[in-house]
Design a protein around this motif. Structure first.
Motif, short mmCIF file in Angstrom:
data_model
loop_
_atom_site.label_atom_id
_atom_site.label_comp_id
_atom_site.label_asym_id
_atom_site.label_seq_id
_atom_site.Cartn_x
_atom_site.Cartn_y
_atom_site.Cartn_z
N GLN A 35 0.82 -1.20 0.00
CA GLN A 35 0.00 0.00 0.00
C GLN A 35 0.86 1.26 0.00
O GLN A 35 1.95 1.29 0.59
CB GLN A 35 -0.91 0.01 1.22
CG GLN A 35 -1.99 -1.06 1.19
CD GLN A 35 -2.81 -1.06 2.46
OE1 GLN A 35 -2.26 -1.17 3.57
NE2 GLN A 35 -4.12 -0.92 2.33
N PRO A 37 0.38 5.74 0.29
CA PRO A 37 -0.59 6.80 0.63
C PRO A 37 -1.05 7.55 -0.61
O PRO A 37 -0.25 7.88 -1.49
CB PRO A 37 0.19 7.70 1.59
CG PRO A 37 1.63 7.43 1.30
CD PRO A 37 1.72 6.02 0.84
N ASN A 51 -4.31 4.84 2.58
CA ASN A 51 -3.36 3.85 2.07
C ASN A 51 -4.08 2.96 1.05
O ASN A 51 -5.08 2.32 1.38
CB ASN A 51 -2.78 3.01 3.20
CG ASN A 51 -1.83 3.81 4.07
OD1 ASN A 51 -1.10 4.67 3.59
ND2 ASN A 51 -1.83 3.54 5.37
#
Length: 308
Positions: A35, A37, A51
């Motif tokens: 992930q 941001p 995320n």
């Protein structure tokens, strides 16, 4: 030996990228993707960092499952950590269909409450969601309770979505928002294109023929409550009445999206123009193309004295 070093070096780099999650080893490995941001704008106009791809969504309204399942029909539960119980109570037939296909849905943590009410903070924190999805109508209650700030202290972002109060304006941005955070943007655009096409089958005919608008009353939740004549004001289905060439009676009498009226006569919109339009076929096509469950036709009761 020297001429093989560039190739060996490239292989080592590729393996390192795969191991770090920056490069998928095989197609479809979304679940193992690292992930990162991403700042998005929710329906309330707030910039929120999430995320992505989000794999742990907490659904502030159970019926948000419809969209999550449309975006990820192969396994919608892999994107949900908890949900509200409104779909179970208000649409038990659909819940049973999803349960047949995804038995683990019964194990999903459930919380109670109305769409505009708060979610218990402790319950939300325990589930460690990537994002909490809340209806726009819950925004005032959340602001008063400092709900967003409390969850932010645990690095849990809140996104406001809307299918209910201004559906014509906010449905497509909501679909795009979830498509973006779930890494399903292309799928989201396919859903939006389908929606455009289905709506145009009505709006194009109305624009061409310009029929006289019939006065229409919609019973909002007939059979769900003993109260009579719960209807829509100028938004939600009230807006769709206007879109379909009718005049929504509730828009004249109700100042807000939802309200209660005295009994009125409900009429169908311009049946002479839509004899060849089959709503069941449209719903069936959407289920076939986007949802993991089969379409089961609903039922209708005619208010006409003519049984034909």
């Amino acid at each position: 030996m020297t001429e093989h070093r560039p190739l060996l070096h490239a292989i080592v780099i590729a393996l390192l990228l795969i191991a770090s999650g920056r490069l998928p080893a095989f197609a479809g490995e979304e679940a193992r993707q690292v992930q990162t941001p991403l700042t998005v704008t929710d329906i309330a106009g707030r910039e929120v960092t999430v995320n992505v791809p989000a794999r742990r969504l907490l659904l502030g309204e159970g019926r948000q499952l419809y969209l999550v399942a449309s975006l990820a029909p192969e396994d919608p539960l892999s994107h949900i950590v908890a949900w509200r119980n409104d779909l179970i109570e208000a649409d038990p037939a659909t819940y049973a269909q999803y349960l047949d296909v995804f038995p683990d849905l019964a194990k999903l943590p459930v919380f109670k409450g109305q769409e505009e009410s708060l979610i218990d903070i402790e319950s939300a924190v325990i589930q460690k969601p990537d994002a909490v999805l809340l209806n726009l109508e819950a925004m005032r209650a959340n602001e008063d309770a400092k709900y967003v700030e409390k969850l932010a202290a645990f690095d849990i972002p809140v996104l406001y979505v809307d299918f209910r109060h201004q559906p014509l304006e906010n449905t497509e941005p909501t679909i795009r928002l979830l498509g973006k955070i779930m890494g399903r943007e292309q799928r989201a655009e396919g859903i939006i294109a389908f929606r455009h096409k289905a709506m145009a089958q009505v709006t194009d005919v109305i624009a061409e023929n310009k029929p006289e608008p019939p006065r229409v009353f919609i019973e909002r939740i007939g059979g769900y409550s003993q109260d009579c004549c719960l209807s829509f004001g100028p938004e939600n289905f009230g807006k769709y009445v206007e879109l379909a060439g009718g005049h929504n009676i509730g828009s004249d009498l109700l100042p807000s999206t939802f309200g209660q009226l005295n009994q009125q006569l409900a009429k169908w919109f311009h049946p002479e123009l839509f004899a060849d339009l089959d709503p069941d076929a449209t719903f069936a096509e959407y289920h076939r193309r986007f949802l993991p469950i089969d379409y089961r036709p609903g039922y209708a009761v005619s208010l006409s004295d003519d049984p034909s």
